[in-house]
Design an enzyme around this catalytic site. Structure first.
Site, PDB file in Angstrom:
ATOM      1  N   TYR A  51      30.464  38.277  29.883  1.00  0.00           N
ATOM      2  CA  TYR A  51      31.335  38.140  28.715  1.00  0.00           C
ATOM      3  C   TYR A  51      32.317  39.299  28.574  1.00  0.00           C
ATOM      4  O   TYR A  51      32.806  39.559  27.465  1.00  0.00           O
ATOM      5  CB  TYR A  51      30.491  37.986  27.449  1.00  0.00           C
ATOM      6  CG  TYR A  51      29.971  36.568  27.254  1.00  0.00           C
ATOM      7  CD1 TYR A  51      30.849  35.503  27.103  1.00  0.00           C
ATOM      8  CD2 TYR A  51      28.606  36.298  27.212  1.00  0.00           C
ATOM      9  CE1 TYR A  51      30.392  34.205  26.920  1.00  0.00           C
ATOM     10  CE2 TYR A  51      28.135  34.989  27.024  1.00  0.00           C
ATOM     11  CZ  TYR A  51      29.043  33.962  26.881  1.00  0.00           C
ATOM     12  OH  TYR A  51      28.606  32.670  26.705  1.00  0.00           O
ATOM     13  N   PHE A  59      32.511  40.347  17.767  1.00  0.00           N
ATOM     14  CA  PHE A  59      31.206  39.720  17.944  1.00  0.00           C
ATOM     15  C   PHE A  59      30.555  40.036  19.297  1.00  0.00           C
ATOM     16  O   PHE A  59      29.495  39.508  19.613  1.00  0.00           O
ATOM     17  CB  PHE A  59      31.320  38.201  17.771  1.00  0.00           C
ATOM     18  CG  PHE A  59      32.327  37.523  18.678  1.00  0.00           C
ATOM     19  CD1 PHE A  59      31.998  37.194  19.987  1.00  0.00           C
ATOM     20  CD2 PHE A  59      33.600  37.221  18.217  1.00  0.00           C
ATOM     21  CE1 PHE A  59      32.906  36.566  20.825  1.00  0.00           C
ATOM     22  CE2 PHE A  59      34.523  36.584  19.049  1.00  0.00           C
ATOM     23  CZ  PHE A  59      34.171  36.261  20.357  1.00  0.00           C
ATOM     24  N   ARG A  87      33.431  20.160  28.826  1.00  0.00           N
ATOM     25  CA  ARG A  87      33.793  20.709  27.516  1.00  0.00           C
ATOM     26  C   ARG A  87      33.832  19.614  26.443  1.00  0.00           C
ATOM     27  O   ARG A  87      33.496  19.875  25.284  1.00  0.00           O
ATOM     28  CB  ARG A  87      35.132  21.460  27.615  1.00  0.00           C
ATOM     29  CG  ARG A  87      34.947  22.772  28.381  1.00  0.00           C
ATOM     30  CD  ARG A  87      36.252  23.516  28.576  1.00  0.00           C
ATOM     31  NE  ARG A  87      36.768  24.083  27.352  1.00  0.00           N
ATOM     32  CZ  ARG A  87      36.375  25.244  26.824  1.00  0.00           C
ATOM     33  NH1 ARG A  87      35.426  25.955  27.412  1.00  0.00           N
ATOM     34  NH2 ARG A  87      36.919  25.706  25.729  1.00  0.00           N
ATOM     35  N   THR A  93      33.734  25.051  19.998  1.00  0.00           N
ATOM     36  CA  THR A  93      32.889  26.257  19.973  1.00  0.00           C
ATOM     37  C   THR A  93      32.120  26.363  18.667  1.00  0.00           C
ATOM     38  O   THR A  93      30.929  26.687  18.651  1.00  0.00           O
ATOM     39  CB  THR A  93      33.774  27.517  20.153  1.00  0.00           C
ATOM     40  OG1 THR A  93      34.517  27.375  21.364  1.00  0.00           O
ATOM     41  CG2 THR A  93      32.938  28.776  20.218  1.00  0.00           C
ATOM     42  N   ARG A 104      27.072  20.378  20.744  1.00  0.00           N
ATOM     43  CA  ARG A 104      27.083  21.412  19.707  1.00  0.00           C
ATOM     44  C   ARG A 104      26.967  20.803  18.309  1.00  0.00           C
ATOM     45  O   ARG A 104      26.301  21.357  17.431  1.00  0.00           O
ATOM     46  CB  ARG A 104      28.334  22.278  19.849  1.00  0.00           C
ATOM     47  CG  ARG A 104      28.240  23.215  21.060  1.00  0.00           C
ATOM     48  CD  ARG A 104      29.535  23.912  21.306  1.00  0.00           C
ATOM     49  NE  ARG A 104      29.449  24.917  22.364  1.00  0.00           N
ATOM     50  CZ  ARG A 104      30.472  25.297  23.103  1.00  0.00           C
ATOM     51  NH1 ARG A 104      31.668  24.769  22.902  1.00  0.00           N
ATOM     52  NH2 ARG A 104      30.329  26.219  24.028  1.00  0.00           N
ATOM     53  N   GLU A 128      33.098  32.257  37.476  1.00  0.00           N
ATOM     54  CA  GLU A 128      31.774  32.203  36.845  1.00  0.00           C
ATOM     55  C   GLU A 128      30.713  31.653  37.800  1.00  0.00           C
ATOM     56  O   GLU A 128      29.562  32.098  37.781  1.00  0.00           O
ATOM     57  CB  GLU A 128      31.853  31.362  35.563  1.00  0.00           C
ATOM     58  CG  GLU A 128      32.706  32.037  34.493  1.00  0.00           C
ATOM     59  CD  GLU A 128      32.766  31.251  33.182  1.00  0.00           C
ATOM     60  OE1 GLU A 128      33.248  31.822  32.189  1.00  0.00           O
ATOM     61  OE2 GLU A 128      32.332  30.073  33.148  1.00  0.00           O
TER      62      GLU A 128
HETATM   63  P1  CMP Z   1      31.098  30.533  24.662  1.00  0.00           P
HETATM   64  O1  CMP Z   1      31.762  29.229  24.885  1.00  0.00           O
HETATM   65  O2  CMP Z   1      29.947  30.893  25.529  1.00  0.00           O
HETATM   66  O3  CMP Z   1      32.187  31.695  24.750  1.00  0.00           O
HETATM   67  C1  CMP Z   1      32.071  32.908  24.078  1.00  0.00           C
HETATM   68  C2  CMP Z   1      30.972  32.897  23.064  1.00  0.00           C
HETATM   69  O4  CMP Z   1      31.124  33.846  22.032  1.00  0.00           O
HETATM   70  C3  CMP Z   1      30.980  31.556  22.316  1.00  0.00           C
HETATM   71  O5  CMP Z   1      30.564  30.528  23.161  1.00  0.00           O
HETATM   72  C4  CMP Z   1      30.097  31.885  21.147  1.00  0.00           C
HETATM   73  O6  CMP Z   1      28.722  31.921  21.513  1.00  0.00           O
HETATM   74  C5  CMP Z   1      30.586  33.301  20.851  1.00  0.00           C
HETATM   75  N1  CMP Z   1      31.665  33.296  19.852  1.00  0.00           N
HETATM   76  C6  CMP Z   1      32.896  32.798  19.973  1.00  0.00           C
HETATM   77  N2  CMP Z   1      33.618  33.012  18.872  1.00  0.00           N
HETATM   78  C7  CMP Z   1      32.804  33.660  18.037  1.00  0.00           C
HETATM   79  C8  CMP Z   1      32.980  34.172  16.734  1.00  0.00           C
HETATM   80  N3  CMP Z   1      34.135  34.038  16.054  1.00  0.00           N
HETATM   81  N4  CMP Z   1      31.945  34.776  16.170  1.00  0.00           N
HETATM   82  C9  CMP Z   1      30.794  34.935  16.858  1.00  0.00           C
HETATM   83  N5  CMP Z   1      30.564  34.481  18.115  1.00  0.00           N
HETATM   84  C10 CMP Z   1      31.569  33.846  18.686  1.00  0.00           C
END
Ligand code: CMP
Length: 143
Positions: A51, A59, A87, A93, A104, A128
């Protein structure tokens, strides 16, 4: 349309909720084939490295801690338009914004603990996939 590969991670909350089979079933019913899979507990270095693109985000530390809170299941999916198809199955997300019937929407508790990760493009997917499976960790389907 073309055949693509994408990286998918069932995150610690998805594993804790015993959703591995449910999620794999959704991938397979959508025509995606699993061509690599492993379960592991991410090291601090792996979680931070995976990440790293979010390093400056507020975050980031919580995200790294969450991804290290239990084992994850990482897979490579192959199929027509695999990146966008995957996706679509995941949904937005933030589960509050996700369409009905997506993983989700059905299972995620919050934007942070959102059950599954999916690559956001073919270039990211290649990086990745290499991160977890190296050059020779993917097993092409021969039948
Ligand atoms: P992912 O698709 O794995 O990509 C990055 C990750 O960060 C996302 O899923 C969430 O788990 C986390 N994430 C993304 N945006 C936020 C946010 N605004 N606050 C907290 N966690 C976040």
């Amino acid at each position: 349309m073309s055949v693509e590969r994408t990286l998918s991670i069932i995150k610690p909350d998805g594993v804790e909720k015993n959703l591995i089979g449910e999620i794999y079933g959704r991938f397979e019913k959508a025509g995606l084939e699993i061509v690599a899979a492993r379960m592991l507990h991410l090291s601090q270095e792996q979680a931070e490295g995976f990440y790293a693109v979010h390093k400056e985000r507020p975050f980031y530390n919580d995200l790294v801690n969450y991804m290290r809170s239990g084992p994850v299941v990482v897979q490579v999916l192959e199929g027509e338009s695999a990146v966008s198809k995957h996706r679509e199955l995941l949904g937005a997300t933030n589960p509050d914004d996700a369409d009905p019937g997506t993983i989700r929407k059905d299972f995620a508790a919050s934007i942070e603990e959102n059950v599954v990760h999916g690559s956001d493009g073919t270039d990211t997917a290649a990086e990745e996939i290499a991160f977890f499976f190296g050059d020779d960790g993917v097993c092409p389907r021969t039948r």
